[in-house]
Design a protein around this motif. Structure first.
Motif, PDB file in Angstrom:
ATOM      1  N   GLU A 265       4.274  -1.468   3.418  1.00  0.00           N
ATOM      2  CA  GLU A 265       3.996  -0.048   3.164  1.00  0.00           C
ATOM      3  C   GLU A 265       5.094   0.525   2.270  1.00  0.00           C
ATOM      4  OE1 GLU A 265       3.999   4.124   5.682  1.00  0.00           O
ATOM      5  OE2 GLU A 265       3.413   2.286   6.722  1.00  0.00           O
TER       6      GLU A 265
ATOM      7  N   THR B  62      -4.108   4.693  -0.724  1.00  0.00           N
ATOM      8  CA  THR B  62      -5.023   5.356   0.212  1.00  0.00           C
ATOM      9  C   THR B  62      -5.683   6.577  -0.415  1.00  0.00           C
ATOM     10  OG1 THR B  62      -3.230   6.683   1.155  1.00  0.00           O
ATOM     11  CG2 THR B  62      -3.733   4.570   2.230  1.00  0.00           C
TER      12      THR B  62
ATOM     13  N   TYR C 148      -3.078  -1.375  -2.662  1.00  0.00           N
ATOM     14  CA  TYR C 148      -4.072  -0.364  -2.291  1.00  0.00           C
ATOM     15  C   TYR C 148      -3.391   0.994  -2.207  1.00  0.00           C
ATOM     16  CZ  TYR C 148      -7.299   2.361   0.615  1.00  0.00           C
ATOM     17  OH  TYR C 148      -8.122   3.344   1.097  1.00  0.00           O
TER      18      TYR C 148
ATOM     19  N   LYS D 270      -1.154   6.105   5.188  1.00  0.00           N
ATOM     20  CA  LYS D 270      -0.530   4.810   4.871  1.00  0.00           C
ATOM     21  C   LYS D 270      -0.279   3.973   6.119  1.00  0.00           C
ATOM     22  CE  LYS D 270       3.088   6.523   2.780  1.00  0.00           C
ATOM     23  NZ  LYS D 270       2.708   7.943   2.753  1.00  0.00           N
TER      24      LYS D 270
ATOM     25  N   LEU E 281       0.827  -1.200   0.000  1.00  0.00           N
ATOM     26  CA  LEU E 281       0.000   0.000   0.000  1.00  0.00           C
ATOM     27  C   LEU E 281       0.859   1.247   0.000  1.00  0.00           C
ATOM     28  CD1 LEU E 281      -1.472   0.809   3.489  1.00  0.00           C
ATOM     29  CD2 LEU E 281      -0.059  -1.186   3.177  1.00  0.00           C
TER      30      LEU E 281
ATOM     31  N   LYS F  14      -2.087   0.593   7.240  1.00  0.00           N
ATOM     32  CA  LYS F  14      -1.274  -0.622   7.348  1.00  0.00           C
ATOM     33  C   LYS F  14      -1.452  -1.293   8.701  1.00  0.00           C
ATOM     34  CE  LYS F  14       2.666  -0.120   8.759  1.00  0.00           C
ATOM     35  NZ  LYS F  14       3.354  -0.052  10.058  1.00  0.00           N
TER      36      LYS F  14
END
Length: 424
Positions: free
Chosen positions: A148, A172, A170, A101, A95, A105
């Motif tokens: 992350e 954010t 993903y 983030k 992500l 996470k």
């Protein structure tokens, strides 16, 4: 030494370490270099402290059978991490994004760990060093890895994706962060979307916030799993954020310990990803309700008669606006203490003025601006005051008057506004 052979040695080690102050017995030490240090000079010390091997890239430090000479220590660390990722074949969720983030996470991790053995990025070790360290911390016991990824310029996310090779991803959001490196919001979108490019080209799955029109458009005709208020693979209803975020899904309500409507998106992502991986609804609810924010991110702290909302880990125009708008809706006698936002480049003056104007316009009783950028802003309001530095603020402000107040403390990492907790 070939990466495969180095990996065989790595598997016999306790873990990887890049800091001799944190060496544990049988670690593999990587002698990284920085602007003000040369890790090669610490190789012998690392071995004396118990490291099993020390990876160096300068011949003069290749002094024993426990030192391994490579062309470039950093590149070797990255290649070893990618090799280890392929060796484990663990599903990886990656992500990125401008804001949220780390909180997202952490939420994903607590939800998935209800059912799986997870390994996630520690803190915000999300760069070209942190991502490899996260991958190398995974073991055969890791059932899902959560990585992350941070970036402040183009091609950085692409580089990190090629190391971690995520199966799921993903983003954010796209916000006004690191404008100095990305050049513009359009540059931010392009840079962060490098994750989409990797996932799409490798036929991987994308988690998408259906409430974000940009995300929806960028992921159309892809393999995706969506979440949002309506018309998504999983629908999640926002209830309120006064002060904590409440939401509902699958006929049950979740009351989190996270403040601000902006955290609703972070919670939705964790619910959606948990649901995708078949974590049951009750476990998802329990995980989110028991999660307590830390590390200066949206923390609620009671100091005497005062309530402090400490959100001083980092700041950019997008996150600052969201925090202020949420704070303006809170009840009570409110004081906002705002520190400079960094890495905005040529947009710094305009963005600080915009935030100053917004703060003054909101239902906030008193606003304190701290830092050189805010100090240059035009501020004409009896409820606002500006200071060029933290030291000037600390010397001038009458802290004894802070009784029965609600304080928002927010600024970029370099401002270190969490120092206020000691003053208070």
């Amino acid at each position: 030494m070939e990466i495969k052979a180095l990996h065989e040695l790595f598997l016999k080690c306790h873990s990887v370490c890049t800091d001799t102050r944190k060496i544990q017995k049988n670690d593999m030490f990587f002698a990284l270099k920085g602007d003000n240090f040369n890790g090669n000079t610490y190789a012998e010390n690392a071995l004396e402290k118990g490291a099993k091997y020390a990876i160096v890239d300068e011949t003069e430090f290749n002094t024993s059978t426990k030192t391994i000479l490579v062309n470039n220590v950093l590149e070797t660390l990255q290649k070893l991490a990618s090799f280890h990722r392929d060796y484990l074949k663990t599903p990886i969720i990656a992500l990125t994004g401008s804001n949220g983030k780390t909180t997202t996470k952490e939420l994903i991790n607590v939800v998935l760990s209800q059912k799986y053995k997870t390994t996630a990025t520690i803190g915000n070790l999300n760069n070209h060093i942190g991502v490899p360290l996260t991958l190398l911390s995974m073991t055969k016991n890791t059932e899902i890895g959560i990585v992350e990824m941070g970036a402040n310029h183009q091609k950085e996310i692409e580089f990190l994706c090629n190391i971690a090779k995520p199966d799921y991803g993903y983003i954010t959001n796209f916000g006004k962060a690191h404008l100095e490196g990305f050049g513009s919001v359009e540059g931010v979108i392009q840079g962060k979307s490098e994750m989409y490019d990797y996932l799409i080209s490798n036929d991987k799955t994308i988690f998408v916030n259906a409430n974000d029109s940009i995300q929806v458009e960028k992921t159309k005709n892809t393999k995706r799993f969506s979440f949002g208020n309506t018309n998504a693979d999983i629908n999640i209803d926002f209830k309120e954020a006064q002060p904590f975020v409440k939401c509902a899904f699958n006929n049950q309500e979740i009351e989190s310990k996270l403040i601000g409507e902006y955290n609703f998106n972070n919670i939705m992502a964790a619910i959606a990803i948990g649901t995708y991986f078949k974590v049951n609804s009750t476990s998802i609810k329990d995980a989110i309700e028991n999660y307590t924010p830390s590390n200066n991110r949206s923390q609620i702290i009671e100091k005497g008669t005062n309530k402090i909302i400490l959100d001083a880990y980092n700041a950019n125009p997008t996150s600052m606006r969201a925090a202020l708008e949420n704070f303006g809706k809170q009840a009570g006698d409110k004081i906002a203490i705002l520190g400079d936002m960094f890495e905005l480049g040529t947009e710094a003056k305009v963005e600080h003025q915009n935030i100053a104007d917004l703060a003054i316009s909101l239902d906030i009783n008193e606003i304190i601006f701290v830092g050189e950028n805010f100090y240059q802003s035009e501020i004409d309001s009896k409820k606002a005051k500006k200071y060029k530095s933290f030291s000037f603020f600390e010397k001038d402000f009458d802290f004894s008057k802070l009784k029965n107040k609600t304080l928002l403390i927010k600024g970029s990492r370099g401002m270190a506004l969490e120092r206020l907790l000691q003053v208070l």
